[in-house]
Design a protein around this motif. Structure first.
Motif, PDB file in Angstrom:
ATOM      1  N   MET A  66       0.869  -1.166  -0.264  1.00  0.00           N
ATOM      2  CA  MET A  66       0.074  -0.012   0.122  1.00  0.00           C
ATOM      3  C   MET A  66       0.789   1.173   0.028  1.00  0.00           C
ATOM      4  SD  MET A  66      -2.942  -1.276   2.718  1.00  0.00           S
ATOM      5  CE  MET A  66      -1.921  -2.027   3.749  1.00  0.00           C
ATOM      6  N   LYS A  67       0.283   2.200  -0.964  1.00  0.00           N
ATOM      7  CA  LYS A  67       1.159   3.288  -0.801  1.00  0.00           C
ATOM      8  C   LYS A  67       1.011   4.251   0.503  1.00  0.00           C
ATOM      9  CE  LYS A  67      -1.054   5.118  -4.547  1.00  0.00           C
ATOM     10  NZ  LYS A  67      -1.540   5.943  -5.789  1.00  0.00           N
ATOM     11  N   GLY A  68       2.232   4.744   0.890  1.00  0.00           N
ATOM     12  CA  GLY A  68       2.237   5.443   2.013  1.00  0.00           C
ATOM     13  C   GLY A  68       2.375   4.581   3.252  1.00  0.00           C
ATOM     14  N   LEU A  69       2.399   3.522   3.231  1.00  0.00           N
ATOM     15  CA  LEU A  69       2.614   2.449   4.329  1.00  0.00           C
ATOM     16  C   LEU A  69       3.806   1.484   4.193  1.00  0.00           C
ATOM     17  CD1 LEU A  69      -1.269   1.538   4.991  1.00  0.00           C
ATOM     18  CD2 LEU A  69       0.199   3.215   6.401  1.00  0.00           C
ATOM     19  N   ASN A  70       3.446   0.515   3.453  1.00  0.00           N
ATOM     20  CA  ASN A  70       4.555  -0.518   3.574  1.00  0.00           C
ATOM     21  C   ASN A  70       5.148  -0.609   1.963  1.00  0.00           C
ATOM     22  OD1 ASN A  70       2.403  -1.784   2.125  1.00  0.00           O
ATOM     23  ND2 ASN A  70       2.103  -3.818   3.194  1.00  0.00           N
ATOM     24  N   LEU A  71       4.673   0.172   0.916  1.00  0.00           N
ATOM     25  CA  LEU A  71       5.247   0.016  -0.243  1.00  0.00           C
ATOM     26  C   LEU A  71       6.718   0.122  -0.257  1.00  0.00           C
ATOM     27  CD1 LEU A  71       4.947  -0.152  -3.365  1.00  0.00           C
ATOM     28  CD2 LEU A  71       4.404   2.021  -3.623  1.00  0.00           C
ATOM     29  N   ARG A  72       7.134   0.977   0.480  1.00  0.00           N
ATOM     30  CA  ARG A  72       8.775   1.193   0.582  1.00  0.00           C
ATOM     31  C   ARG A  72       9.652  -0.262   1.042  1.00  0.00           C
ATOM     32  NH1 ARG A  72       6.635   4.889   4.052  1.00  0.00           N
ATOM     33  NH2 ARG A  72       6.856   4.477   6.297  1.00  0.00           N
ATOM     34  N   GLU A  73       8.743  -1.105   1.480  1.00  0.00           N
ATOM     35  CA  GLU A  73       9.458  -2.293   2.067  1.00  0.00           C
ATOM     36  C   GLU A  73       9.439  -3.425   1.125  1.00  0.00           C
ATOM     37  OE1 GLU A  73       8.344  -3.915   5.969  1.00  0.00           O
ATOM     38  OE2 GLU A  73       6.949  -2.191   6.105  1.00  0.00           O
ATOM     39  N   THR A  96     -13.997  -2.418  -1.504  1.00  0.00           N
ATOM     40  CA  THR A  96     -15.224  -2.736  -1.153  1.00  0.00           C
ATOM     41  C   THR A  96     -16.280  -1.631  -0.630  1.00  0.00           C
ATOM     42  OG1 THR A  96     -14.479  -2.908   1.130  1.00  0.00           O
ATOM     43  CG2 THR A  96     -14.288  -4.966  -0.427  1.00  0.00           C
ATOM     44  N   GLY A  97     -17.396  -2.030  -0.445  1.00  0.00           N
ATOM     45  CA  GLY A  97     -18.563  -0.935  -0.084  1.00  0.00           C
ATOM     46  C   GLY A  97     -18.105   0.136   0.849  1.00  0.00           C
ATOM     47  N   GLU A  98     -16.986  -0.191   1.475  1.00  0.00           N
ATOM     48  CA  GLU A  98     -16.829   0.685   2.788  1.00  0.00           C
ATOM     49  C   GLU A  98     -15.344   1.356   2.937  1.00  0.00           C
ATOM     50  OE1 GLU A  98     -17.709  -1.305   6.385  1.00  0.00           O
ATOM     51  OE2 GLU A  98     -19.827  -1.384   5.992  1.00  0.00           O
ATOM     52  N   MET A  99     -14.768   1.292   1.851  1.00  0.00           N
ATOM     53  CA  MET A  99     -13.363   1.570   1.724  1.00  0.00           C
ATOM     54  C   MET A  99     -12.962   2.605   0.546  1.00  0.00           C
ATOM     55  SD  MET A  99     -11.412  -1.684   1.047  1.00  0.00           S
ATOM     56  CE  MET A  99     -10.005  -0.883   0.410  1.00  0.00           C
ATOM     57  N   ASP A 100     -13.826   3.375   0.034  1.00  0.00           N
ATOM     58  CA  ASP A 100     -13.544   4.036  -1.143  1.00  0.00           C
ATOM     59  C   ASP A 100     -12.321   5.123  -0.828  1.00  0.00           C
ATOM     60  OD1 ASP A 100     -15.663   2.933  -2.228  1.00  0.00           O
ATOM     61  OD2 ASP A 100     -16.824   4.716  -2.327  1.00  0.00           O
ATOM     62  N   GLN A 101     -12.291   5.771   0.227  1.00  0.00           N
ATOM     63  CA  GLN A 101     -11.252   6.738   0.558  1.00  0.00           C
ATOM     64  C   GLN A 101      -9.931   6.105   0.790  1.00  0.00           C
ATOM     65  OE1 GLN A 101     -11.796   9.535   3.747  1.00  0.00           O
ATOM     66  NE2 GLN A 101      -9.824  10.322   3.848  1.00  0.00           N
ATOM     67  N   LEU A 102     -10.068   4.832   1.498  1.00  0.00           N
ATOM     68  CA  LEU A 102      -8.709   4.167   1.919  1.00  0.00           C
ATOM     69  C   LEU A 102      -8.053   3.610   0.671  1.00  0.00           C
ATOM     70  CD1 LEU A 102      -7.954   1.784   4.748  1.00  0.00           C
ATOM     71  CD2 LEU A 102      -7.414   0.831   2.470  1.00  0.00           C
ATOM     72  N   PHE A 103      -9.020   3.036  -0.346  1.00  0.00           N
ATOM     73  CA  PHE A 103      -8.662   2.473  -1.707  1.00  0.00           C
ATOM     74  C   PHE A 103      -7.792   3.509  -2.569  1.00  0.00           C
ATOM     75  CE2 PHE A 103      -9.334   1.523  -5.935  1.00  0.00           C
ATOM     76  CZ  PHE A 103      -8.751   0.200  -6.249  1.00  0.00           C
ATOM     77  N   ASN A 104      -8.449   4.680  -2.680  1.00  0.00           N
ATOM     78  CA  ASN A 104      -7.921   5.640  -3.572  1.00  0.00           C
ATOM     79  C   ASN A 104      -6.619   6.041  -3.000  1.00  0.00           C
ATOM     80  OD1 ASN A 104     -10.122   5.630  -5.175  1.00  0.00           O
ATOM     81  ND2 ASN A 104     -11.219   7.109  -4.199  1.00  0.00           N
ATOM     82  N   HIS A 106      -4.363   4.180  -1.000  1.00  0.00           N
ATOM     83  CA  HIS A 106      -3.492   3.305  -0.743  1.00  0.00           C
ATOM     84  C   HIS A 106      -3.075   2.455  -1.888  1.00  0.00           C
ATOM     85  CE1 HIS A 106      -2.543   4.946   3.261  1.00  0.00           C
ATOM     86  NE2 HIS A 106      -3.834   4.547   3.827  1.00  0.00           N
ATOM     87  N   HIS A 107      -4.096   2.212  -2.899  1.00  0.00           N
ATOM     88  CA  HIS A 107      -4.071   1.168  -3.943  1.00  0.00           C
ATOM     89  C   HIS A 107      -2.601   1.443  -4.808  1.00  0.00           C
ATOM     90  CE1 HIS A 107      -4.858  -0.383  -8.051  1.00  0.00           C
ATOM     91  NE2 HIS A 107      -5.233  -1.448  -7.182  1.00  0.00           N
ATOM     92  N   VAL A 108      -2.044   0.004  -4.827  1.00  0.00           N
ATOM     93  CA  VAL A 108      -0.925  -0.021  -5.790  1.00  0.00           C
ATOM     94  C   VAL A 108      -1.092  -0.961  -6.856  1.00  0.00           C
ATOM     95  CG1 VAL A 108       1.389  -0.484  -6.111  1.00  0.00           C
ATOM     96  CG2 VAL A 108       0.680   0.680  -3.966  1.00  0.00           C
ATOM     97  N   SER A 109      -1.069  -0.589  -8.177  1.00  0.00           N
ATOM     98  CA  SER A 109      -1.283  -1.683  -9.390  1.00  0.00           C
ATOM     99  C   SER A 109      -0.530  -2.820  -9.154  1.00  0.00           C
ATOM    100  CB  SER A 109      -1.208  -1.029 -10.542  1.00  0.00           C
ATOM    101  OG  SER A 109      -1.479  -1.692 -11.437  1.00  0.00           O
ATOM    102  N   GLY A 110      -0.831  -3.918  -9.450  1.00  0.00           N
ATOM    103  CA  GLY A 110      -0.126  -5.291  -9.487  1.00  0.00           C
ATOM    104  C   GLY A 110       0.813  -4.997 -11.082  1.00  0.00           C
ATOM    105  N   ALA A 111       0.324  -4.370 -12.065  1.00  0.00           N
ATOM    106  CA  ALA A 111       0.867  -4.329 -13.065  1.00  0.00           C
ATOM    107  C   ALA A 111       2.300  -3.576 -13.106  1.00  0.00           C
ATOM    108  CB  ALA A 111       0.022  -3.670 -14.049  1.00  0.00           C
ATOM    109  N   VAL A 112       2.399  -2.590 -12.085  1.00  0.00           N
ATOM    110  CA  VAL A 112       3.564  -1.731 -11.827  1.00  0.00           C
ATOM    111  C   VAL A 112       4.621  -2.836 -11.289  1.00  0.00           C
ATOM    112  CG1 VAL A 112       4.674   0.185 -10.669  1.00  0.00           C
ATOM    113  CG2 VAL A 112       2.232   0.393 -11.694  1.00  0.00           C
ATOM    114  N   ILE A 113       4.264  -3.528 -10.113  1.00  0.00           N
ATOM    115  CA  ILE A 113       5.124  -4.394  -9.582  1.00  0.00           C
ATOM    116  C   ILE A 113       5.679  -5.346 -10.558  1.00  0.00           C
ATOM    117  CG2 ILE A 113       5.449  -6.067  -7.911  1.00  0.00           C
ATOM    118  CD1 ILE A 113       5.252  -3.116  -6.619  1.00  0.00           C
TER     119      ILE A 113
END
Length: 229
Positions: A66-73, A96-104, A106-113
């Protein structure tokens, strides 16, 4: 979640459990606690070591980068699996239905990895017939493997062979698509086995072709914890 792995994995092995899958979202104890809400990093890591001690040849470890959390690891995770037979399963954060803000946020695309791995010499592993949706990569200098689980990838669902039975006895054909097929009334007696198989087969006939996450549909599940992960 691996909290009891160290104490109980020998019993699980003796009972016939063939594979172990553990979540480790950070290799830093403080970040682990921030993400999971539990100060049990040491117990989980000791449990993974114990799994190897009792004879498991590979342990699968789930990580949601997740961006801003563990991505740098990510480099630290690669170093961790260099000499260990761990399949590091990098799972995209799913909306999911209750996490729009969190998803936007922290989401990291697997394609980038995936692009980064290919540049660093990782190669796609030949798929077996019964492999699930993970795209697995290997490297000649590493004992460990990388598995990418990318639910937003086109045609992701065509390779999915996963079903889940919740603690409430419901069969979930998809983490997102429906409320589940109730099996609890058929899980008590052996003589109900044929009826159980028939109900499961009937549910599979109604399985949707996709979760439609890639179209912005977050599904019926309010959050993944509501069905056990």
């Amino acid at each position: 979640n691996g909290y009891r792995l160290e104490k109980q994995v020998a019993q699980w092995k003796a009972a016939g459990l063939t594979h172990i899958n553990v979540s480790v979202d950070s290799l830093d104890a403080r970040m682990f606690q921030q993400i999971t809400g539990e100060n049990k990093f040491a117990q989980v890591m000791s449990g993974i070591d114990r799994a190897f001690d009792v004879g498991y040849e590979q342990v699968k470890v789930n990580v949601v980068l997740m961006k801003g959390l563990n991505l740098r690891e990510f480099p630290a995770f690669l170093r961790w699996i260099k000499d260990r037979p761990i399949q590091l399963r990098l799972i995209e954060l799913m909306q999911t239905g209750e996490m729009d803000q969190l998803f936007n946020q922290h989401h990291v695309s697997g394609a980038v990895i995936r692009t980064q791995l290919l540049k660093e010499g990782w190669l796609p592993k030949v798929r077996a017939v019964n492999d699930g949706p993970a795209q697995v990569f290997v490297h000649p200098d590493y004992r460990g493997e990388i598995g990418l689980i990318m639910p937003y990838e086109k045609d992701f669902c065509t390779s999915c062979n996963r079903l889940r039975v919740s603690a409430k006895g419901k069969l979930h054909l998809c983490l997102f698509g429906e409320q589940g097929v109730d099996l609890r009334d058929l899980l008590h007696r052996d003589e109900q086995r044929d009826e159980l198989i028939t109900r499961i087969a009937g549910g599979l006939k109604n399985k949707a072709v996709s979760h439609f996450l890639q179209q912005g549909n977050t599904g019926a599940t309010p959050h993944l914890a509501s069905i056990g992960g």
